[in-house]
Design a protein around this motif. Structure first.
Motif, PDB file in Angstrom:
ATOM      1  N   THR A   5       0.843  -1.185   0.000  1.00 33.68           N
ATOM      2  CA  THR A   5       0.000   0.000   0.000  1.00 33.68           C
ATOM      3  C   THR A   5       0.886   1.244   0.000  1.00 33.68           C
ATOM      4  O   THR A   5       2.057   1.187   0.390  1.00 33.68           O
ATOM      5  N   THR A   7       0.558   3.721   1.954  1.00 36.91           N
ATOM      6  CA  THR A   7       0.868   4.020   3.349  1.00 36.91           C
ATOM      7  C   THR A   7       2.089   3.238   3.805  1.00 36.91           C
ATOM      8  O   THR A   7       2.978   3.795   4.457  1.00 36.91           O
ATOM      9  N   SER A   8       2.173   1.952   3.436  1.00 36.14           N
ATOM     10  CA  SER A   8       3.335   1.158   3.852  1.00 36.14           C
ATOM     11  C   SER A   8       4.597   1.616   3.131  1.00 36.14           C
ATOM     12  O   SER A   8       5.687   1.571   3.700  1.00 36.14           O
ATOM     13  N   TYR A  47       0.009  12.779   2.197  1.00 35.71           N
ATOM     14  CA  TYR A  47       0.887  12.254   3.240  1.00 35.71           C
ATOM     15  C   TYR A  47       1.571  13.388   4.004  1.00 35.71           C
ATOM     16  O   TYR A  47       1.745  13.327   5.220  1.00 35.71           O
ATOM     17  N   ARG A  50      -0.409  14.567   6.800  1.00 36.79           N
ATOM     18  CA  ARG A  50      -0.498  13.632   7.933  1.00 36.79           C
ATOM     19  C   ARG A  50       0.646  13.812   8.922  1.00 36.79           C
ATOM     20  O   ARG A  50       0.574  13.330  10.038  1.00 36.79           O
ATOM     21  N   GLU A  97      -7.789  10.280  -0.360  1.00 39.20           N
ATOM     22  CA  GLU A  97      -7.010   9.484   0.581  1.00 39.20           C
ATOM     23  C   GLU A  97      -6.017   8.591  -0.153  1.00 39.20           C
ATOM     24  O   GLU A  97      -6.306   8.076  -1.219  1.00 39.20           O
ATOM     25  N   LEU A  98      -4.879   8.397   0.451  1.00 44.36           N
ATOM     26  CA  LEU A  98      -3.850   7.551  -0.153  1.00 44.36           C
ATOM     27  C   LEU A  98      -4.358   6.156  -0.482  1.00 44.36           C
ATOM     28  O   LEU A  98      -4.066   5.612  -1.537  1.00 44.36           O
ATOM     29  N   GLU A  99      -5.133   5.587   0.408  1.00 43.77           N
ATOM     30  CA  GLU A  99      -5.572   4.215   0.230  1.00 43.77           C
ATOM     31  C   GLU A  99      -6.448   4.051  -1.017  1.00 43.77           C
ATOM     32  O   GLU A  99      -6.554   2.971  -1.565  1.00 43.77           O
ATOM     33  N   ASP A 102      -4.595   2.537  -3.886  1.00 40.40           N
ATOM     34  CA  ASP A 102      -4.014   1.210  -3.758  1.00 40.40           C
ATOM     35  C   ASP A 102      -4.565   0.227  -4.783  1.00 40.40           C
ATOM     36  O   ASP A 102      -3.833  -0.605  -5.303  1.00 40.40           O
TER      37      ASP A 102
END
Length: 109
Positions: A5, A7-8, A47, A50, A97-99, A102
């Motif tokens: 992802t 985020t990861s 990001y 965040r 959102e980043l997700e 994905d």
């Protein structure tokens, strides 16, 4: 390569000894895989927002944002595009959102 992802990937960059290089390589990879420039910029802005105030990692994300934006905000040799991004280009933002990206990334694997 297994899907990671966004985020990861950002978390891995933050934990790396040279976060800027990892972030820059991520931006370049996403660009090369066909992610539209406004969306690439949006991912990094998402990001960046965040991160806590005065976070050194946020500064590195900001540096990569300069290279995505172009037009003299960063070092010319590292700019990811030949022309600067414009505010009109940014009106194409759809994802918040980043997700949400994905699934797009996974489809490219």
């Amino acid at each position: 390569m297994s899907h990671q992802t966004l985020t990861s990937q950002f978390a891995a960059a933050e934990a790396d000894a040279d976060p800027f290089q990892v972030l820059y390589a991520l931006a370049k990879s996403l660009r090369d895989r066909g992610l539209p420039r406004p969306d690439l910029y949006r991912i990094f802005v998402s990001y960046y927002r965040r991160c806590p105030d005065d976070d050194p990692f946020a500064e590195m994300i900001g540096d990569v944002l300069d290279y995505i934006w172009g037009g003299g905000w960063g070092k010319a040799a590292l700019e990811l595009y030949e022309t600067p991004l414009s505010k009109d280009d940014l009106k194409s933002y759809v994802v918040d959102e980043l997700e949400d990206y994905d699934g797009w990334l996974q489809a490219l694997e």
